[in-house]
Design a protein around this motif. Structure first.
Motif, mmCIF file in Angstrom:
data_model
loop_
_atom_site.group_PDB
_atom_site.id
_atom_site.type_symbol
_atom_site.label_atom_id
_atom_site.label_comp_id
_atom_site.label_asym_id
_atom_site.label_seq_id
_atom_site.Cartn_x
_atom_site.Cartn_y
_atom_site.Cartn_z
ATOM 1 N N UNK A 114 0.817 -1.205 0.000
ATOM 2 C CA UNK A 114 0.000 0.000 0.000
ATOM 3 C C UNK A 114 0.853 1.258 0.000
ATOM 4 N N UNK A 115 0.317 2.300 -0.635
ATOM 5 C CA UNK A 115 0.936 3.602 -0.537
ATOM 6 C C UNK A 115 0.508 4.296 0.738
ATOM 7 N N UNK A 116 1.004 5.513 0.909
ATOM 8 C CA UNK A 116 0.747 6.255 2.141
ATOM 9 C C UNK A 116 -0.605 6.957 2.112
ATOM 10 N N UNK A 117 -1.222 7.040 0.954
ATOM 11 C CA UNK A 117 -2.534 7.668 0.831
ATOM 12 C C UNK A 117 -2.433 9.127 0.428
ATOM 13 N N UNK A 118 -3.452 9.579 -0.285
ATOM 14 C CA UNK A 118 -3.521 10.983 -0.686
ATOM 15 C C UNK A 118 -4.976 11.448 -0.552
ATOM 16 N N UNK A 119 -5.145 12.651 -0.034
ATOM 17 C CA UNK A 119 -6.489 13.158 0.207
ATOM 18 C C UNK A 119 -7.110 13.675 -1.087
ATOM 19 N N UNK A 120 -8.389 13.342 -1.244
ATOM 20 C CA UNK A 120 -9.223 13.952 -2.270
ATOM 21 C C UNK A 120 -10.412 14.568 -1.540
ATOM 22 N N UNK A 121 -10.569 15.875 -1.684
ATOM 23 C CA UNK A 121 -11.667 16.573 -1.025
ATOM 24 C C UNK A 121 -12.555 17.221 -2.089
ATOM 25 N N UNK A 122 -13.832 16.908 -2.055
ATOM 26 C CA UNK A 122 -14.785 17.468 -3.007
ATOM 27 C C UNK A 122 -15.708 18.406 -2.247
#
Length: 114
Positions: free
Chosen positions: A104-112
């Motif tokens: 897994x990667x570290x994650x990235x935020x997507x905010x809508x």
């Protein structure tokens, strides 16, 4: 050990589009599939989309016809093109690379925003 690094993400308005990319460094291991999962605040991690090295795609019902996954097998990179984004798509998006194990990667935020 397989290194997985995401890029992209950010803030977008309702109805907008955004792209994510992810590169895996598999070393001696063979990538079988890659994909994207997401975890909204207070919720469990869920599947968004996956793709195998022979091009078989799987999508969550909530993103079908809005998101498109693609993969470049030569450089072990997976992309997620997201359009018609909704506030309920807001989450941390995690990239996954599958060999005999899952990485897994570290994650990235997507905010809508609405």
């Amino acid at each position: 050990q397989v290194r997985v690094v995401e890029s992209g993400g950010g803030v977008v308005q309702f109805g907008g589009s955004l792209g994510l990319s992810c590169a895996a460094s598999p070393g001696i291991f063979t990538i079988r599939s890659m994909g994207w999962y997401r975890q909204a605040r207070g919720k469990e991690r869920e599947l968004v989309a996956t793709i195998t090295t022979d091009g078989s795609e799987t999508y969550a019902d909530s993103v079908k016809d809005r998101f498109t996954i693609s993969m470049n097998n030569a450089n072990h990179t997976v992309y997620l093109q997201m359009r018609s984004l909704r506030p309920e798509d807001t989450a941390v998006y995690y990239c996954m690379a599958q060999t005999r194990s899952y990485f897994w990667g570290q994650g990235t935020w997507v905010t809508v925003t609405s």
